[in-house]
Design an enzyme around this catalytic site. Structure first.
Site, PDB file in Angstrom:
ATOM      1  N   GLN A 101       9.280   2.436   3.524  1.00  0.00           N
ATOM      2  CA  GLN A 101       8.519   3.681   3.655  1.00  0.00           C
ATOM      3  C   GLN A 101       7.658   3.632   4.914  1.00  0.00           C
ATOM      4  O   GLN A 101       7.546   4.618   5.652  1.00  0.00           O
ATOM      5  CB  GLN A 101       7.617   3.874   2.435  1.00  0.00           C
ATOM      6  CG  GLN A 101       8.340   4.072   1.119  1.00  0.00           C
ATOM      7  CD  GLN A 101       7.368   4.320  -0.011  1.00  0.00           C
ATOM      8  OE1 GLN A 101       6.545   5.225   0.039  1.00  0.00           O
ATOM      9  NE2 GLN A 101       7.436   3.502  -1.044  1.00  0.00           N
ATOM     10  N   ALA A 158      14.737 -12.603   8.942  1.00  0.00           N
ATOM     11  CA  ALA A 158      15.474 -13.373   7.938  1.00  0.00           C
ATOM     12  C   ALA A 158      16.827 -13.834   8.478  1.00  0.00           C
ATOM     13  O   ALA A 158      17.549 -14.556   7.783  1.00  0.00           O
ATOM     14  CB  ALA A 158      15.670 -12.543   6.677  1.00  0.00           C
ATOM     15  N   LEU A 206      -4.670   5.401  17.525  1.00  0.00           N
ATOM     16  CA  LEU A 206      -5.508   5.878  16.424  1.00  0.00           C
ATOM     17  C   LEU A 206      -5.036   7.217  15.877  1.00  0.00           C
ATOM     18  O   LEU A 206      -5.070   7.436  14.656  1.00  0.00           O
ATOM     19  CB  LEU A 206      -6.966   5.971  16.889  1.00  0.00           C
ATOM     20  CG  LEU A 206      -7.992   6.459  15.854  1.00  0.00           C
ATOM     21  CD1 LEU A 206      -7.919   5.652  14.563  1.00  0.00           C
ATOM     22  CD2 LEU A 206      -9.397   6.424  16.442  1.00  0.00           C
ATOM     23  N   ARG A 244      -0.273   8.489   3.533  1.00  0.00           N
ATOM     24  CA  ARG A 244      -0.104   7.322   2.670  1.00  0.00           C
ATOM     25  C   ARG A 244      -1.346   6.949   1.877  1.00  0.00           C
ATOM     26  O   ARG A 244      -1.245   6.191   0.903  1.00  0.00           O
ATOM     27  CB  ARG A 244       0.354   6.125   3.517  1.00  0.00           C
ATOM     28  CG  ARG A 244       1.669   6.367   4.255  1.00  0.00           C
ATOM     29  CD  ARG A 244       2.800   6.762   3.318  1.00  0.00           C
ATOM     30  NE  ARG A 244       4.072   6.905   4.032  1.00  0.00           N
ATOM     31  CZ  ARG A 244       5.219   7.194   3.452  1.00  0.00           C
ATOM     32  NH1 ARG A 244       5.275   7.388   2.151  1.00  0.00           N
ATOM     33  NH2 ARG A 244       6.334   7.308   4.161  1.00  0.00           N
TER      34      ARG A 244
END
Length: 326
Positions: free
Chosen positions: A118, A132, A230, A240
């Site tokens: 998200q 990974a 910013l 969020r």
């Protein structure tokens, strides 16, 4: 991983903790604009979701830099804090965004992969994530608290409804923990390694890390550096840190808000007043609102508002809701 704050949260290795302490112990003289409140917390992690964290690792500018950029001045000058506050609120109110873009924040984040999916939809930042393909992921997973395990909402396809009863929540947690343990064990088996990184079977080849990782669930923890100006950060936080956002990413947004409040308190105040706690009305909605405040007829559908828009307007202004609904 080690316990950094005595709460059982495992965030950093001994080597990583030593590096953080060394960074916090060091000081460098500078002529650039600095914010003492951010300097005090620089490099320190804010725990999120038990084993996750957010920490500020670098920044540029702040309220004074935003004002300086807006005025295109040579320095702070003789302006008072009230003058700066008024200018920042004007810039925020009228969405003059470029001065806010002059301030930049870099964060180090540890979060579950499903949260980062998200997070990375916000494409206005520079990101570098733990690889990974190159390294082995640690055995660290996010598991929700029982009180955060809820049924699927019937009227919101991407939301939660009521919390499950304790016994059902425990069943969900048991499944999540069992799946995570089994998948990670298979991951190590594909890598032909034990949890200490030692080879399990010298006669068997290890599967490439870039292939072995596909077996891992999305609640495994990853880490990344995130640098953003910013204004784009405020856009991220408006979405969020909102009550409609998923709880897990909202927890990270709330932690970042703590940093922003220290870094740019005047901007944080203006953001709260003009973005986070504000509402946006369309032209038709504004005409309906004016009509509802008067004594004449109110016709939301006639103004082109959908049933959903009428319902949202009634929720915003419950005192005039009866007139909106006829």
């Amino acid at each position: 991983m080690i316990d950094t704050d005595g709460t059982g949260r495992h965030m950093f290795s001994t080597e990583q903790k030593s590096a953080i302490e060394a960074a916090r112990a060091g000081w460098a003289q500078t002529r650039r604009l600095v914010v003492p409140a951010v300097e005090d917390v620089l490099y320190s992690p804010i725990p999120v979701l038990e084993t996750g964290f957010v920490r500020a690792v670098d920044y540029m500018g702040g309220d004074s830099g935003i004002v300086q950029g807006a005025r295109v001045s040579y320095g702070k000058g003789t302006r008072s804090t009230s003058d700066d506050r008024g200018l920042i609120r004007y810039l925020m109110r009228h969405r003059h965004t470029s001065p806010f873009e002059l301030a930049v924040l870099k964060l180090h984040v540890r979060a579950p992969i499903f949260v980062t999916r998200q997070w990375f939809r916000h494409r206005t930042a520079s990101i570098n994530e733990y690889s990974a393909r190159y390294s082995v992921l640690e055995k660290e997973f996010y598991f929700p608290r029982p009180e955060d395990i809820a049924a699927q909402s019937t009227n919101n396809k991407q939301g939660r409804a009521d919390t499950l009863p304790p016994e059902q929540a425990q069943q969900v947690l048991d499944i999540l923990r069992d799946d995570a343990a089994r998948c990670y064990d298979h991951y190590l088996d594909l890598l032909n390694e034990d949890e200490n990184g030692e080879k399990r079977d010298p006669d068997r080849p290890a599967i490439a890390r870039e292939l072995a990782r596909m077996n891992l669930p999305v609640n495994i923890m990853t880490q990344f550096y995130w640098q953003i100006n910013l204004w784009n950060l405020l856009h991220f936080l408006r979405l969020r840190a909102d009550s409609h956002a998923q709880y897990e990413i909202r927890a990270y947004a709330d932690a970042i808000l703590q940093i922003v409040e220290k870094w740019a308190p005047l901007t944080f105040e203006a953001f709260t007043d003009y973005m986070r706690d504000a509402v946006l009305l369309s032209g038709p909605a504004l005409r309906v609102l004016r009509a509802a405040m008067g004594s004449g007829p109110v016709d939301p559908a006639g103004e082109g508002l959908s049933k959903r828009e009428i319902r949202e307007l009634a929720d915003m202004f419950p005192e005039i809701a009866p007139r909106l609904r006829g």
